[in-house]
Design a protein around this motif. Structure first.
Motif, PDB file in Angstrom:
ATOM      1  N   GLY A  32     -16.727 -74.550  47.146  1.00  0.00           N
ATOM      2  CA  GLY A  32     -18.148 -74.415  47.462  1.00  0.00           C
ATOM      3  C   GLY A  32     -18.830 -75.746  47.737  1.00  0.00           C
ATOM      4  O   GLY A  32     -20.034 -75.805  47.902  1.00  0.00           O
ATOM      5  N   LYS A  33     -18.039 -76.840  47.793  1.00  0.00           N
ATOM      6  CA  LYS A  33     -18.640 -78.161  48.059  1.00  0.00           C
ATOM      7  C   LYS A  33     -19.063 -78.273  49.519  1.00  0.00           C
ATOM      8  O   LYS A  33     -18.577 -77.542  50.377  1.00  0.00           O
ATOM      9  N   GLU A  34     -19.922 -79.249  49.802  1.00  0.00           N
ATOM     10  CA  GLU A  34     -20.345 -79.513  51.177  1.00  0.00           C
ATOM     11  C   GLU A  34     -19.205 -80.155  51.943  1.00  0.00           C
ATOM     12  O   GLU A  34     -18.388 -80.902  51.392  1.00  0.00           O
ATOM     13  N   ILE A  35     -19.170 -79.910  53.259  1.00  0.00           N
ATOM     14  CA  ILE A  35     -18.115 -80.437  54.123  1.00  0.00           C
ATOM     15  C   ILE A  35     -18.027 -81.967  54.045  1.00  0.00           C
ATOM     16  O   ILE A  35     -16.939 -82.537  53.980  1.00  0.00           O
ATOM     17  N   ALA A  36     -19.188 -82.643  53.991  1.00  0.00           N
ATOM     18  CA  ALA A  36     -19.193 -84.112  53.950  1.00  0.00           C
ATOM     19  C   ALA A  36     -18.509 -84.625  52.691  1.00  0.00           C
ATOM     20  O   ALA A  36     -17.743 -85.595  52.726  1.00  0.00           O
TER      21      ALA A  36
END
Length: 556
Positions: A32-36
Motif C-alpha cells: 500500500g506504499k506510494e510508488i515513489a
C-alpha cells in the motif's frame, strides 16, 4: 498519477526491466506504499522527487520549482477556481505561445485537452511535484468548503449507473477523484482518526472521528454514493464489482510533506456499502514512553517490567484506547542492538526499524498460534502479540513467557483485574497465569480541555454525585471546562490524554489468581495494595484541570 503508467514509463526508458517492474507492482499492492517510496526502496531513484525530471523528459517539457513561488492574481484569474480544482491545474506562466500549467496528474493527456476546450487557449504542460501542485491550488483558490461546492456543481443530476464499466469510468472521472481527495484531505487536516462513508435510503453521510467524537461533513447528493464508494475502493485496490461480502484494503496518501496510511474496510448494508477508513498516524508510532503522559509510578513500573528477561505484560482497554501506541512506545524503548524483537499483528499498522513484524493472514492459515510457534524457533528475546484473542494464542504466550521470553500483548477487558479472569475463562490454567503474568495496564483515552478557551465552572451536586464525590470533600478544588473557540472548532476540547490503572502482580495477587478468585476480589486486593483505579486517575486529571467531569463519567 497512475502507478502502472509510471512503472511502464520507467520500463520504456530502460531504468527497470520487466521482472523488476512486476516486483514493484506486487509491492504496491501488498504494502500500500506510494510508488515513489517503493522506487526509492528498490534503489531505482535516490529520492521521491527524482520521478519528476523523468516524467518531464517523457513529456518533452521541464520541471518548475513552485515551492516558494507566489502566483500573481492576474495569472490565477486565467483559470477559474472550479476548473483549477476539477482538473488539478495550476497556472504558472502566460506568454505568446499560450498558458503553461502544472498538473497534479501530468501523465493524463486528456487533462490538457479538457483545459484547451474549457479555456479556449493553447495549453503547455510543465511538471512540478504533485503534492506541491495540490497544496498551491488549495492555497490560491480558497478553502475546502468552497472547493466542495464547486466540485459538486460539476455533477449532473441523475441516478447512478449499475453497469460495471460505466461505474469504473464514473469512479475515475475528474470530479469524483477531486471530491474524494478533498474529503480525505479535509479529514486528515482536522486530525481525524476514522472517516466513515455511510449510505442510507434518502441520504449519504460522510462523518469523521476527531479525538473520539464523530462530526458530520456537508453531505453530497445521494446519487453520488455509488461512484464515491467505488472511487475509495479503487484507491484501496479492492474489487468494485463485489458488493455482497466485506472487503479490506489499504490506501497510502501524500498530504503535503506527510505520508498518511489508511486501512479500509467495506461492509455490505441494506442501502449499499458502508466504508470506514482508519487513519494511521505515523507520528504516533514515534511517541516515546516519556511522551505518553504516564503517571510517574506507572512509567517506572513499565520501564522495569519491559527490561525483565521473561514474563507477560498486558495492556487492556476497548478499541481505540491507545493500547497499540503504548506497546509500540515500550518496544521502542527496548529496541536495542542486543535484543531480538518479534511482533505478530493483525494487521501491521506501523513499520519500526529493527523489529521483525509479521502480518497475520488467516485466509492462508497464518494465524496467531501458527506464527507464535514459528517465533519460538527464531531465537527471540521479546515477543509482541497483537491480541490474545483465543485459548491457543494465550497458551503459547504463557509457554513463551515460562521458557524465558518477555511477552507483550493486548486484551479487550474493562479493567486491569478483568484481564486475569478473561485469560482463565479462555481456558488457561490459573497456576500458569499466576506464574507468568507480571502486570496488567488498563487504559482509556479522554479528550483534553482546549487550553485556549479553558474556563472555571461550578459543577452541580447531581453530577458530583454521579462521580461519587460529595461537595464537602472538595475543599477549594477547582473544576474546568472548555467554553469553545475557533481553535478547537467550538467543541471545548483539543487533543487527548490517557487514564491508567496498573495491576502489579505481586505474591498476594498470585495466590488469589491460583485460587480462581473473581474479578471483584482481585480488584479489592489490588486497591488495598495501592492500585489507583481508572476512576481515581480520572479524578486526578479533573483536579489538575486537564479534562472534564463529563469525559471521566463517559469512559470510567
Amino acid at each position: 498519477m497512475d502507478n502502472n503508467q509510471i512503472v511502464e514509463l520507467f520500463q520504456s526508458r530502460g531504468l527497470i526491466d520487466r521482472s523488476l517492474a512486476q516486483d514493484i507492482l506486487n509491492e504496491i499492492t501488498h504494502s500500500g506504499k506510494e510508488i515513489a517510496e517503493i522506487l526509492t526502496d528498490f534503489q531505482v531513484i535516490q529520492s521521491r522527487d527524482d520521478i519528476w525530471p523523468i516524467v518531464a523528459s517523457e513529456l518533452g517539457t521541464h520541471v518548475v520549482d513552485i515551492s516558494n513561488w507566489e502566483p500573481p492574481e492576474a495569472l490565477l484569474n486565467l483559470v477559474p477556481a472550479g476548473t483549477a480544482r476539477l482538473h488539478g491545474a495550476l497556472p504558472v506562466q502566460f506568454d505568446d505561445t499560450g498558458l503553461h500549467v502544472a498538473l497534479v496528474d501530468p501523465l493524463n493527456p486528456q487533462t490538457a485537452e479538457d483545459l484547451r476546450f474549457a479555456l479556449d487557449r493553447e495549453i503547455h504542460v510543465v511538471v512540478a511535484p504533485d503534492y506541491l501542485v495540490e497544496a498551491k491550488i488549495n492555497d490560491c483558490y480558497g478553502g475546502e468548503g468552497k472547493a466542495m461546492d464547486d466540485i459538486l456543481s460539476q455533477f449532473e443530476v441523475g441516478g447512478p449507473s449499475e453497469n460495471l464499466e460505466d461505474l469504473e469510468n464514473e469512479a475515475n472521472s475528474a470530479p469524483i477523484i477531486r471530491y474524494v481527495d478533498l474529503v480525505l484531505y479535509q479529514a486528515i487536516k482536522e486530525k481525524a482518526s476514522d472517516i466513515h462513508f455511510e449510505p442510507f435510503e434518502k441520504d449519504f453521510k460522510i462523518r469523521y472521528r476527531v479525538d473520539g467524537a464523530l462530526y458530520e461533513m456537508a453531505p453530497p447528493p445521494v446519487h453520488l454514493a455509488l461512484p464515491i464508494l467505488s472511487r475509495v475502493k479503487v484507491m484501496a485496490n479492492m474489487n468494485i464489482a463485489e458488493r455482497r461480502v466485506p472487503q479490506d484494503g489499504r490506501i497510502v496518501k501524500q498530504v503535503g510533506e506527510k505520508q498518511v496510511d489508511m486501512r479500509v474496510s467495506s461492509l455490505p448494508t441494506h442501502h449499499g456499502e458502508s466504508i470506514v477508513l482508519r487513519v494511521l498516524d505515523r507520528s504516533s508510532v514515534n511517541l516515546t514512553m516519556e511522551n505518553l503522559g504516564l503517571p510517574d509510578h506507572i512509567f517506572e513500573y513499565i520501564s522495569e517490567t519491559i527490561e525483565k528477561p521473561n514474563g507477560i505484560f498486558i495492556v487492556t482497554g476497548p478499541t481505540g484506547a491507545g493500547k497499540t501506541t503504548t506497546l509500540y512506545a515500550a518496544l521502542r524503548r527496548i529496541n536495542t542492538i542486543d535484543a531480538k524483537l518479534l511482533t505478530a499483528e493483525d494487521p501491521v499498522e506501523y513499520d519500526i526499524d529493527g523489529i521483525i513484524q509479521i502480518p497475520i493472514n488467516e485466509a492462508i492459515g497464518l494465524d496467531f498460534p501458527r506464527v507464535l510457534r514459528a517465533f519460538l524457533r527464531q531465537d527471540p528475546d521479546r515477543i509482541m502479540i497483537g491480541e490474545m484473542r483465543d485459548k491457543d494464542t494465550a497458551t503459547i504466550g504463557i509457554q513463551a513467557a515460562l521458557t524465558g521470553h518477555l511477552v507483550l500483548s493486548t486484551l479487550h477487558t474493562n479493567d486491569a483485574a478483568g484481564a486475569v479472569t478473561r485469560l482463565i475463562d479462555m481456558g488457561c490454567e490459573p497456576f500458569l497465569v499466576a506464574a507468568s503474568l507480571e502486570g496488567v495496564l488498563a487504559q482509556r483515552l479522554l479528550r483534553s480541555i482546549c487550553k485556549d478557551c479553558k474556563a472555571e465552572y461550578e459543577p452541580t451536586e447531581a453530577i458530583l454525585a454521579q462521580l461519587g464525590v460529595s461537595p464537602h470533600e472538595l475543599g477549594d478544588k477547582q473544576f474546568y471546562t472548555g467554553a469553545g473557540c475557533d481553535v478547537c472548532g467550538q467543541t471545548g476540547y483539543r487533543g487527548r490524554r490517557g487514564l491508567y490503572e496498573l495491576l502489579n502482580v505481586t505474591d498476594p495477587i498470585r495466590e488469589l489468581i491460583t485460587a480462581r478468585a473473581p474479578t471483584v476480589v482481585l480488584k479489592q486486593k489490588a486497591v488495598e495494595l495501592g492500585m489507583n483505579s481508572l476512576r481515581e486517575d480520572g479524578l486526578r486529571n479533573i483536579y489538575l484541570g486537564e479534562t472534564t467531569i463529563e469525559e471521566v463519567l463517559k469512559y470510567t
